[in-house]
Scaffold this motif. Structure first.
Motif, PDB file in Angstrom:
ATOM      1  N   ALA A 182     109.817  91.974 175.426  1.00 30.24           N
ATOM      2  CA  ALA A 182     109.570  91.407 176.757  1.00 30.24           C
ATOM      3  C   ALA A 182     108.515  92.180 177.536  1.00 30.24           C
ATOM      4  CB  ALA A 182     110.879  91.361 177.556  1.00 30.24           C
ATOM      5  N   ALA A 183     108.233  93.419 177.101  1.00 33.18           N
ATOM      6  CA  ALA A 183     107.255  94.243 177.817  1.00 33.18           C
ATOM      7  C   ALA A 183     106.003  94.498 176.990  1.00 33.18           C
ATOM      8  CB  ALA A 183     107.896  95.576 178.211  1.00 33.18           C
ATOM      9  N   ASP A 184     105.917  93.891 175.817  1.00 35.36           N
ATOM     10  CA  ASP A 184     104.778  94.108 174.924  1.00 35.36           C
ATOM     11  C   ASP A 184     103.737  93.015 175.154  1.00 35.36           C
ATOM     12  OD1 ASP A 184     102.997  94.140 172.692  1.00 35.36           O
ATOM     13  OD2 ASP A 184     104.497  95.211 171.507  1.00 35.36           O
ATOM     14  N   PRO A 185     102.578  93.352 175.732  1.00 34.73           N
ATOM     15  CA  PRO A 185     101.581  92.315 176.062  1.00 34.73           C
ATOM     16  C   PRO A 185     101.045  91.577 174.838  1.00 34.73           C
ATOM     17  CG  PRO A 185     100.643  94.511 176.321  1.00 34.73           C
ATOM     18  CD  PRO A 185     102.113  94.699 176.129  1.00 34.73           C
ATOM     19  N   ILE A 186     100.874  92.296 173.729  1.00 35.72           N
ATOM     20  CA  ILE A 186     100.368  91.649 172.514  1.00 35.72           C
ATOM     21  C   ILE A 186     101.388  90.658 171.980  1.00 35.72           C
ATOM     22  CG2 ILE A 186      99.811  92.037 170.082  1.00 35.72           C
ATOM     23  CD1 ILE A 186      98.353  94.562 170.903  1.00 35.72           C
ATOM     24  N   ALA A 187     102.649  91.061 171.955  1.00 29.56           N
ATOM     25  CA  ALA A 187     103.701  90.167 171.466  1.00 29.56           C
ATOM     26  C   ALA A 187     103.815  88.925 172.335  1.00 29.56           C
ATOM     27  CB  ALA A 187     105.038  90.907 171.426  1.00 29.56           C
ATOM     28  N   LEU A 188     103.774  89.113 173.635  1.00 31.38           N
ATOM     29  CA  LEU A 188     103.919  87.974 174.553  1.00 31.38           C
ATOM     30  C   LEU A 188     102.730  87.021 174.431  1.00 31.38           C
ATOM     31  CD1 LEU A 188     105.296  89.796 177.743  1.00 31.38           C
ATOM     32  CD2 LEU A 188     106.563  88.382 176.108  1.00 31.38           C
ATOM     33  N   LEU A 189     101.516  87.575 174.372  1.00 34.95           N
ATOM     34  CA  LEU A 189     100.335  86.725 174.242  1.00 34.95           C
ATOM     35  C   LEU A 189     100.338  86.004 172.892  1.00 34.95           C
ATOM     36  CD1 LEU A 189      97.654  85.697 175.310  1.00 34.95           C
ATOM     37  CD2 LEU A 189      96.558  87.779 174.454  1.00 34.95           C
ATOM     38  N   GLY A 193     100.318  82.016 172.191  1.00 32.18           N
ATOM     39  CA  GLY A 193      99.352  81.371 171.313  1.00 32.18           C
ATOM     40  C   GLY A 193     100.032  80.574 170.213  1.00 32.18           C
ATOM     41  N   LEU A 194     101.121  81.131 169.687  1.00 29.36           N
ATOM     42  CA  LEU A 194     101.869  80.435 168.643  1.00 29.36           C
ATOM     43  C   LEU A 194     102.490  79.153 169.187  1.00 29.36           C
ATOM     44  CD1 LEU A 194     102.915  80.484 165.729  1.00 29.36           C
ATOM     45  CD2 LEU A 194     104.881  81.814 166.543  1.00 29.36           C
ATOM     46  N   GLY A 212      94.338  77.159 168.566  1.00 32.26           N
ATOM     47  CA  GLY A 212      95.349  78.161 168.864  1.00 32.26           C
ATOM     48  C   GLY A 212      94.803  79.574 168.754  1.00 32.26           C
ATOM     49  N   ILE A 213      94.022  79.832 167.683  1.00 32.63           N
ATOM     50  CA  ILE A 213      93.424  81.157 167.501  1.00 32.63           C
ATOM     51  C   ILE A 213      92.438  81.469 168.623  1.00 32.63           C
ATOM     52  CG2 ILE A 213      91.903  82.541 166.028  1.00 32.63           C
ATOM     53  CD1 ILE A 213      93.094  81.037 163.618  1.00 32.63           C
ATOM     54  N   LEU A 214      91.543  80.513 168.895  1.00 30.37           N
ATOM     55  CA  LEU A 214      90.517  80.734 169.918  1.00 30.37           C
ATOM     56  C   LEU A 214      91.120  80.861 171.312  1.00 30.37           C
ATOM     57  CD1 LEU A 214      87.655  78.366 168.695  1.00 30.37           C
ATOM     58  CD2 LEU A 214      87.879  80.839 168.387  1.00 30.37           C
ATOM     59  N   ALA A 215      92.143  80.050 171.602  1.00 29.31           N
ATOM     60  CA  ALA A 215      92.794  80.126 172.916  1.00 29.31           C
ATOM     61  C   ALA A 215      93.430  81.498 173.126  1.00 29.31           C
ATOM     62  CB  ALA A 215      93.846  79.029 173.043  1.00 29.31           C
ATOM     63  N   THR A 216      94.076  82.007 172.087  1.00 39.05           N
ATOM     64  CA  THR A 216      94.689  83.336 172.171  1.00 39.05           C
ATOM     65  C   THR A 216      93.626  84.406 172.363  1.00 39.05           C
ATOM     66  OG1 THR A 216      96.428  82.572 170.658  1.00 39.05           O
ATOM     67  CG2 THR A 216      96.261  84.944 171.017  1.00 39.05           C
ATOM     68  N   THR A 217      92.509  84.281 171.625  1.00 40.59           N
ATOM     69  CA  THR A 217      91.418  85.253 171.719  1.00 40.59           C
ATOM     70  C   THR A 217      90.766  85.241 173.102  1.00 40.59           C
ATOM     71  OG1 THR A 217      90.957  85.031 169.351  1.00 40.59           O
ATOM     72  CG2 THR A 217      89.201  85.937 170.728  1.00 40.59           C
ATOM     73  N   VAL A 218      90.437  84.044 173.585  1.00 37.71           N
ATOM     74  CA  VAL A 218      89.788  83.916 174.896  1.00 37.71           C
ATOM     75  C   VAL A 218      90.677  84.472 176.000  1.00 37.71           C
ATOM     76  CG1 VAL A 218      88.983  82.262 176.630  1.00 37.71           C
ATOM     77  CG2 VAL A 218      88.339  81.966 174.222  1.00 37.71           C
ATOM     78  N   LEU A 219      91.956  84.156 175.940  1.00 32.12           N
ATOM     79  CA  LEU A 219      92.881  84.650 176.956  1.00 32.12           C
ATOM     80  C   LEU A 219      92.991  86.172 176.905  1.00 32.12           C
ATOM     81  CD1 LEU A 219      94.783  83.968 179.238  1.00 32.12           C
ATOM     82  CD2 LEU A 219      96.602  83.574 177.558  1.00 32.12           C
ATOM     83  N   ALA A 220      92.973  86.737 175.691  1.00 29.36           N
ATOM     84  CA  ALA A 220      93.035  88.196 175.553  1.00 29.36           C
ATOM     85  C   ALA A 220      91.823  88.862 176.203  1.00 29.36           C
ATOM     86  CB  ALA A 220      93.112  88.576 174.074  1.00 29.36           C
TER      87      ALA A 220
END
Length: 460
Positions: A182-189, A193-194, A212-220
Motif C-alpha cells: 500500500a506504500a510502494d509507489p512502483i507496486a501501486l502504479l 497499469g495492469l 497499458g505499457i505506455l500509459a504506465t510509463t507516461v504516468l511514471a
C-alpha cells in the motif's frame, strides 16, 4: 505496388489472415516487453567482463550496443527466413549463467566463455541444417508439448509480479505479497497499469497491451516530473560511445588460449549452454505457438527448423560480437496475443532494436515494471493451454503436471521440460507394462536429461 502491398505479399498477410497494422502493433508490443534486456544484459555481463583501458561504464555501453546488434540480426533472420512472429535477443538467465557461474564462479576467462557460446551456436546451425534439431523436438511427448505454455505462463507471472514489486521474497514462505504494497509507489502504479490493461483487453481494444505499457510509463515520468509518487525508478539515459572493437572477435582469443587441461571444462560449458538454450528455445517456440494457434493436432510447429535456424544464427553472431547466448523470447507471446502471425512482427522488433542504437539506451526508457505489466496478462492467457491436456490419463497428467510446476519453482524452462521428459517414458512404461510403450527417442531424451541434471547440479 505500394510498400504496404509489398510487405503483405512478402510475409503472406492474406494467407495468415492478418494485416499490416496488426503486425506492426504486435511488433511494437513484443519490442516493448523485451526492451528491458538492453539494461539487464549489459548490467549482468558487465559484472564479469573487464577490459584493460576501459571503465566499467564504457564496457556497459559496449555491451548495450552488441546486445542491440545481435538481437537485430537474429530478428531479421527470423523475419525474412523463418517468417515467424518471434523476437530474439541475448537470453536472461543464460547471461547470468555466463557471468556468475562460468566467469565469476568457475574462474573461466570471459573470452573463453564467449568461445563456448560461438561453438554452441555453430553446433546448433549444423544439427538444425541436418534436420536433427526439429527431429528431437518432434520426439517430445504430446503432454509435455501442451503443458509448456502453461508452465511458461506461471514463469512469466512470477517474473512480472516481482518486477512490479507486487510479490517479494520471504524467508518462511519463499514468496509472498509485498508487505509494504500500500506504500510502494512502483507496486501501486504497476497495479494501476495492469488494471487499465485488463479493462482495455476485456473491451477488445486493439493494442491494449501497448497502451497499458505506455500509459504506465507516461504516468511514471509525469509523476516524477512533478515530484510526487516517490521513487518510481525512472531509467537514466546517458551519452553513449559506439566503440565495440574490444568485444568483437574476442572469442578467438578464448579458443586459442585453451589448454588440454581446460578442454574438458570447456566441453562442459558448451554442453550446458547447449542444453539450456536448446530446450528453452524449444519450450518457447512450442508454448508461444500454442498461444497463437500455430501448432498442428500433434502439437508440432510446421517448418520449425526455420525459427530454430534463426535462433542458432543469432547465438553465433552474438558470440562473435561479444554477448552471451541469443535465444527466442517468451515475451513474443505478448505480440502474438495482439494478433501477430508473420515475420513482419520480427521485422518490426529488429528494426526497433536497430533504431535504438542511435541513442542507447532509448529502448530502456520504459521502466522494467511498466513492460512487465504485459507479462502478467499474457501469463494468465497462456494458462488456457492446460485444456488441451487429457488430465484423466496418468501418462499425460504426471509429465504435464511436473512440467508446469517445475518451470516456475526452479525458475527454468529447461528444468520444467526435463521433469516432463524424464517422467513420461517411466510412467508410460509402468502403465502399459512394457519399455516399448515409449519410443527409443523418448527414452534417449530422458537419459540425456538425467545426465544434464547430474552435471548441472554438481555431479561433475
Amino acid at each position: 505496388m505500394s510498400v504496404a502491398d509489398s510487405l503483405a505479399k512478402r510475409f503472406g498477410f492474406k494467407k495468415a489472415k492478418t494485416d499490416l497494422r496488426t503486425e506492426v502493433i504486435a511488433g511494437i508490443t513484443t519490442f516493448l516487453t523485451m526492451s528491458y534486456i538492453v539494461i539487464l544484459n549489459p548490467a549482468i555481463l558487465g559484472a564479469a567482463i573487464q577490459i584493460d583501458g576501459y571503465s566499467a561504464a564504457q564496457v556497459t555501453q559496449m555491451l548495450a550496443i552488441v546486445t542491440l546488434l545481435s538481437a537485430a540480426v537474429a530478428c531479421l533472420v527470423m523475419a525474412f527466413y523463418a517468417n515467424r512472429p518471434f523476437g530474439l535477443a541475448p537470453g536472461l538467465g543464460l547471461n547470468a549463467f555466463f557471468a556468475f557461474t562460468v566467469v565469476l564462479g568457475m574462474g573461466i576467462a570471459w573470452e573463453v566463455a564467449l568461445a563456448a557460446v560461438v561453438v554452441e551456436g555453430v553446433i546448433f546451425i549444423i544439427i538444425t541444417a541436418a534436420g536433427w534439431r526439429d527431429a528431437i523436438i518432434a520426439a517430445i511427448p504430446k503432454p509435455v508439448k501442451f503443458s509448456v505454455g502453461a508452465g511458461i505462463g506461471l514463469f512469466l507471472a512470477i517474473i512480472g509480479l516481482q518486477a512490479m514489486q507486487v510479490i517479494t521474497a520471504d524467508a518462511a514462505t519463499f514468496v509472498t505479497l509485498n508487505p509494504n504494497l500500500a506504500a510502494d509507489p512502483i507496486a501501486l502504479l504497476s497495479l494501476l497499469g495492469l488494471l487499465v490493461t485488463f479493462v482495455l483487453y476485456a473491451r477488445g481494444v486493439k493494442g491494449s497491451i501497448v497502451i497499458g505499457i505506455l500509459a504506465t510509463t507516461v504516468l511514471a515520468y509525469a509523476l516524477t516530473a512533478v515530484g510526487i509518487g516517490g521513487d518510481l525508478a525512472i531509467p537514466e539515459i546517458a551519452a553513449t560511445s559506439y566503440n565495440i572493437t574490444p568485444l568483437v572477435g574476442a572469442f578467438v582469443g578464448g579458443l586459442t588460449g585453451l589448454s588440454s587441461a581446460s578442454a574438458f571444462g570447456f566441453a562442459l560449458i558448451v554442453f550446458t549452454f547447449f542444453f539450456v538454450d536448446f530446450f528453452d528455445t524449444a519450450g518457447t517456440l512450442i508454448g508461444t505457438s500454442q498461444l497463437g494457434g500455430f501448432l498442428d493436432k500433434k502439437g508440432n510447429l510446421k517448418e520449425i527448423e526455420k525459427p530454430l535456424m534463426a535462433d542458432a544464427i543469432g547465438t553465433t553472431v552474438g558470440g562473435i560480437l561479444g554477448t552471451s547466448t541469443v535465444t527466442t523470447y517468451i515475451e513474443s507471446a505478448t505480440g502474438i496475443e495482439e494478433g501477430g502471425k508473420t515475420g513482419m512482427v520480427a521485422l518490426v522488433v529488429g528494426v526497433l532494436f536497430l533504431v535504438s542504437i542511435v541513442a542507447v539506451p532509448i529502448a530502456a526508457a520504459v521502466p522494467l515494471y511498466a513492460s512487465h505489466v504485459a507479462l502478467v496478462l499474457v501469463a494468465i492467457l497462456m494458462l488456457r493451454g492446460v485444456t488441451d491436456i487429457d488430465w484423466k490419463d496418468v501418462t499425460n497428467s504426471v509429465p504435464a503436471g511436473l512440467t508446469i510446476l517445475m518451470m516456475p519453482l526452479t525458475f527454468s524452462i529447461a528444468y520444467g521440460i526435463a521433469a516432463g521428459l524424464i517422467s513420461y517414458p517411466i510412467v508410460k512404461a509402468a502403465k502399459e507394462g512394457s519399455l516399448n510403450a515409449a519410443t527409443p527417442a523418448q527414452w534417449g531424451l530422458a537419459v540425456a536429461f538425467v545426465i544434464y541434471l547430474y552435471v548441472t547440479t554438481g555431479g561433475l
